[in-house]
Design an enzyme around this catalytic site. Structure first.
Site, PDB file in Angstrom:
ATOM      1  N   ARG A   1      -2.337  -1.174  18.233  1.00  0.00           N
ATOM      2  CA  ARG A   1      -3.346  -0.620  17.255  1.00  0.00           C
ATOM      3  C   ARG A   1      -3.962  -1.779  16.464  1.00  0.00           C
ATOM      4  NH1 ARG A   1       0.177   3.071  13.259  1.00  0.00           N
ATOM      5  NH2 ARG A   1      -1.683   3.976  12.776  1.00  0.00           N
TER       6      ARG A   1
ATOM      7  N   GLY B   1     -11.242   4.317  12.195  1.00  0.00           N
ATOM      8  CA  GLY B   1     -11.934   4.463  13.599  1.00  0.00           C
ATOM      9  C   GLY B   1     -12.774   3.397  13.970  1.00  0.00           C
TER      10      GLY B   1
ATOM     11  N   THR C   1      -7.681   1.393  19.122  1.00  0.00           N
ATOM     12  CA  THR C   1      -6.206   1.908  19.317  1.00  0.00           C
ATOM     13  C   THR C   1      -5.992   2.428  20.749  1.00  0.00           C
ATOM     14  OG1 THR C   1      -5.716   2.509  16.875  1.00  0.00           O
ATOM     15  CG2 THR C   1      -4.247   3.458  18.497  1.00  0.00           C
TER      16      THR C   1
ATOM     17  N   GLN D   1       3.732  -0.557  18.441  1.00  0.00           N
ATOM     18  CA  GLN D   1       5.067   0.427  17.991  1.00  0.00           C
ATOM     19  C   GLN D   1       5.426   1.261  19.166  1.00  0.00           C
ATOM     20  OE1 GLN D   1       2.466   1.692  14.255  1.00  0.00           O
ATOM     21  NE2 GLN D   1       4.552   1.937  13.485  1.00  0.00           N
TER      22      GLN D   1
ATOM     23  N   HIS E   1     -37.781   9.266 -17.117  1.00  0.00           N
ATOM     24  CA  HIS E   1     -38.960   8.074 -16.629  1.00  0.00           C
ATOM     25  C   HIS E   1     -39.720   8.322 -15.386  1.00  0.00           C
ATOM     26  CE1 HIS E   1     -37.216   5.937 -20.239  1.00  0.00           C
ATOM     27  NE2 HIS E   1     -35.992   6.206 -19.768  1.00  0.00           N
TER      28      HIS E   1
END
Length: 815
Positions: A70, A85, A89, A136, A763
């Site tokens: 990642r 995103g 990944t 991981q 305005h």
């Protein structure tokens, strides 16, 4: 250091491991369950070579099984930039060859189109960003998803939201398939979807822990495996939430209405501007017998209207009172609040000040006298007003004997405390109020006889408007540049401004223009914002736009004259028809409309006058800032605008070093400057009231708003966020979130105006009517729905904007 275990990562290591890895490390240190892993650091990315040996060793320690690879850039998962995103990944990576390739793919995604565009939109320097990569152990979930610890759609802080789907969480975050959506609050619901009530309760408890630990609402990615173990894959701030109102000791809930868009200002106010504006607005309202606390929310001015909403008397007229300056969006939001049982009137009424006091009665008497005098003799009222404005201009200058920093600060503090409750203020205020009433009342008198678009035509081309006079003065300057025309067209406005300030630009009359109007600017009520005299870049941008007008009939002087002629003709026709059908109402409406044409143009003069003391206050503050910079107490002179007056007092008299405070406030201010939408109304729990209203849809792509200036035009859109560099070609439709008088030079080349906020008497619409260009206000998300170059039809009578898609300009006609 090229590879580091996630268990060793801390939040302080973001420059080395990136935002995602730093967040995961914090989760582990906080005792949360996070898949084991390691981080390939930014040092490796800087060298440009994957440290293969270290990566393989770390991968072996994980068991050499499937892993998730990642991205974790140094600009990722930050408080104001999630990068969700935007970078790659890679899941289910197996083997060292695939792992090395996946790391290289993550590195390459740092400079992909998505990430580059995202950094550009958030003002992040591409050269300062580096990429770390998180590896991981892969979790095989039975269900996965995202938990928001505050409702991301409404902003409500006491609700959590969960999106979940069976299998990998990519189904949810990629939006690739339908998901189950849950709202977690105090309501007990029957089980449905892919999550059990027990799992939802665990997610809510987890969210509460994480929000308490990180100190702000969190966007959490999670997964539950076959053993019903909850794994946390990421936790980062929810970057899209508007800041919540500050905690209040008063009874809850409370409702806050945004005041800045009344002045056409949605950008955040500097702390110095906020400290002075809060006092001034509260004092002005108190003089009218209304007590409203002004609250800083996200750097914007909000008024706490809770007591007015709960008061039996005030709530009956509150929605109608919002029509003039706040507009229909604010009215719809407040109507919803008044229908909420939580804002029901309290027994006896939560009076906002009890019976009218002596000061309120005096104000009422002055108002009646001032308004009637102006209606009876408008020419004399205008004379008194302009004399009062000139007196204010002269008297606002600082005395010549200000010698020390302390002297200057005393002068500024005295200016801030001055309520201007004198005859001069009356001479300016009540003719303006009389003109606004004269312009507003005929709509009701002429119901069934004349429509709003016809009345708008009568109110076009209005004389005595200082902002129109300013725009036309700049037009005359542009017409007289002669041989310097090409220089002004070809040179960027910022460069022209620099040449002018150095005294090396040929004389085109700019000095004379700025002598009269140089105290103006965009967001000019904020003391912290430079005036045109300090930075005339927007003025040179406007001059270049004027020079592109090649058809004399489309010149603003001609357009204004046509609008004025059409108004006088429409007025006579309307009076004749109305007096014939309804004699009494007709005569009353005729009187009011004629008085409106004499007085309503003065509306801009009050603000114009008030800018004189602001200019002098800013000048003295910058001189104080320069002294403090010379003493080493500020890094730059204009850092003083990121302190309050009380804080400046402590710096001047006690030598307190607040440079760290300035730095953190500048960071927040820059972040808020990028915010494109600001809630019109907020509840104390963070709810953006408009998000819970039922949205109306035309069904055919037509955008519905409120017509504020009659006419129908088709042309290419020009979406503008910053008027200082805007390039608006003749015939283009100007689309903006809001406008203030500093924007109005752009109106001279625009074919029509579309804004997201506003009121008919504000305005921008006022100036649009006086130039005779169609205007539609309160079009939700106009600057995001419409794109520059897209062909749109603006119908100021119907209050609609119809996008057709990109096309060549096609003018349908103009009224």
């Amino acid at each position: 250091m090229h590879v580091i275990a996630l268990s060793e990562v801390t939040a302080a290591m973001t420059p080395l491991v990136g935002g995602k890895a730093a967040g995961l490390g914090e989760l582990i240190r906080h005792g949360e369950r996070v898949p084991d892993g390691f981080c390939v650091t930014t040092e490796a990315h800087r060298l440009g070579v994957v440290p293969t040996a270290e990566v393989v060793a770390a991968y072996q320690r994980l068991g050499a099984g499937p892993v998730a690879v990642r991205s974790s850039s140094t600009a990722e998962d930050l408080p104001d930039a999630s990068f969700a995103g935007q970078q790659d990944t890679v899941l289910n990576v197996t083997g060292t060859a695939e792992l090395i390739a996946a790391i290289e793919k993550c590195w390459a995604s740092l400079h992909g189109d998505r990430a580059t565009a995202y950094r550009h939109a958030h003002g992040i320097d591409h050269q300062t960003v580096l990429m770390a990569v998180v590896v991981q152990r892969m979790v095989t979930p039975t269900v996965a998803g995202v938990l928001f610890t505050a409702n991301p759609l409404t902003g409500r802080r006491d609700e959590m939201a969960v999106d979940a789907a069976a299998g990998l969480g990519t189904t949810v975050v990629d939006g690739a398939a339908a998901v189950d959506h849950y709202i977690l609050d105090d309501v007990t619901r029957t089980e449905a979807g892919c999550l059990t009530s027990t799992q939802l309760a665990r997610l809510r408890a987890t969210g509460e822990r994480l929000q308490a630990h990180f100190g702000c609402p969190q966007d959490v990615e999670w997964a539950i495996d076959a053993d019903d173990v909850l794994w946390l894959l990421q936790s980062r701030p929810i970057t899209s939430l508007f800041p919540a109102p500050p905690l209040s000791e008063k009874p809850l809930p409370r409702v806050y209405l945004e005041f800045g868009h009344v002045q056409g200002m949605l950008q955040p106010v500097t702390p110095m501007g906020m400290s002075t504006l809060r006092t001034q607005i509260a004092a002005m309202l108190a003089a009218l017998g209304v007590r409203v606390e002004i609250v800083d929310i996200g750097g914007r001015l909000y008024g706490d209207l809770t007591d007015l909403a709960r008061d039996r008397s005030s709530r009956k007229r509150l929605v109608k009172l919002l029509a003039v300056d706040f507009g229909p969006r604010a009215q719809a939001a407040m109507q919803h609040v008044l229908a909420d049982p939580r804002f029901a009137p309290t027994s006896g009424g939560a009076r906002h000040g009890g019976a009218p006091g002596a000061a309120s009665l005096r104000t009422a008497r002055r108002a009646v006298v001032g308004i009637l005098r102006a209606l009876a003799r408008p020419e004399a009222a205008r004379t008194r007003m302009f004399e009062a404005i000139e007196h204010l201009r002269v008297s606002s200058a600082a005395p010549a004997d200000l010698r020390t920093t302390a002297d200057r600060l005393r002068f500024v503090q005295a200016q801030d405390a001055d309520a201007d409750a004198d005859d001069s203020a009356d001479a300016i205020m009540w003719p303006i109020v009389a003109g606004m009433l004269a312009a507003a009342l005929p709509t009701a008198l002429l119901k069934g006889v004349a429509g709003p678009d016809e009345i708008h035509t009568v109110l076009g081309g209005m004389p005595h408007n200082i902002t129109i006079e300013m725009d036309l003065a700049l037009w005359r300057l542009a017409q007289g540049v002669g041989e310097h025309r090409q220089l002004l067209l070809d040179t960027p406005p910022a460069e022209l401004a620099a040449l002018y300030l150095r005294g090396t630009l040929p004389d085109i009359g700019m000095a004379a223009f700025l002598d009269v109007y140089g105290h103006r600017g965009v967001a000019e009520v904020d003391l912290g914002v430079p005036r045109w005299a300090e930075d005339p870049t927007p003025v040179f941008a406007a001059v270049a736009n004027y020079l592109r007008v090649t058809d004399p009939q489309q010149g603003p002087d001609q357009r204004f004259q046509r609008a004025a002629s059409a108004a006088e003709t429409a007025l006579e026709e309307l009076v004749t028809r109305t007096c014939r059908r309804r004699p009494v109402r007709g005569r009353a409406a005729a009187f009011l409309l004629r008085r409106a044409r004499s007085l309503a143009g003065l509306r801009e003069a009050g603000k114009f006058a008030g800018l004189y003391p602001l200019r002098e206050t800013r000048r003295q503050l910058l001189l104080i800032g320069a002294d403090l910079h010379g003493s080493g107490l500020l890094d730059k002179a204009d850092d003083i605008m990121f302190l309050t007056l009380d804080e400046v007092h402590t710096v001047v008299h006690q030598g307190v070093d607040l440079r760290g405070t300035v730095t953190s406030r500048r960071t927040v201010h820059r972040r808020e400057l990028r915010r494109r939408t600001v809630p019109v109304a907020l509840l104390s729990d963070g709810t953006d009231v408009e998000t819970v209203l039922t949205a109306a849809s035309a069904g055919d792509g037509t955008l519905a708003g409120v017509g504020a200036s009659a006419g129908r035009v088709t042309g290419p859109a020009r979406v503008v966020h910053d008027p200082s560099t805007a390039h608006v070609e003749p015939g283009e439709v100007l689309v903006a979130a809001t406008t203030d008088p500093g924007w109005t030079p752009l109106f001279l080349t625009a074919a029509a105006l579309v804004t997201e906020t506003g009121a008919i008497m504000a305005h921008g619409p006022t100036v649009a009517r006086e130039y005779g260009i169609p205007a539609v206000i309160c079009v939700p998300d106009a600057t995001r729905t419409i794109t520059t170059g897209q062909l749109v039809t603006v119908d100021g009578g119907a209050g609609t904007v119809t996008p057709h898609g990109p096309s060549a300009p096609e003018q349908e006609g103009r009224q």
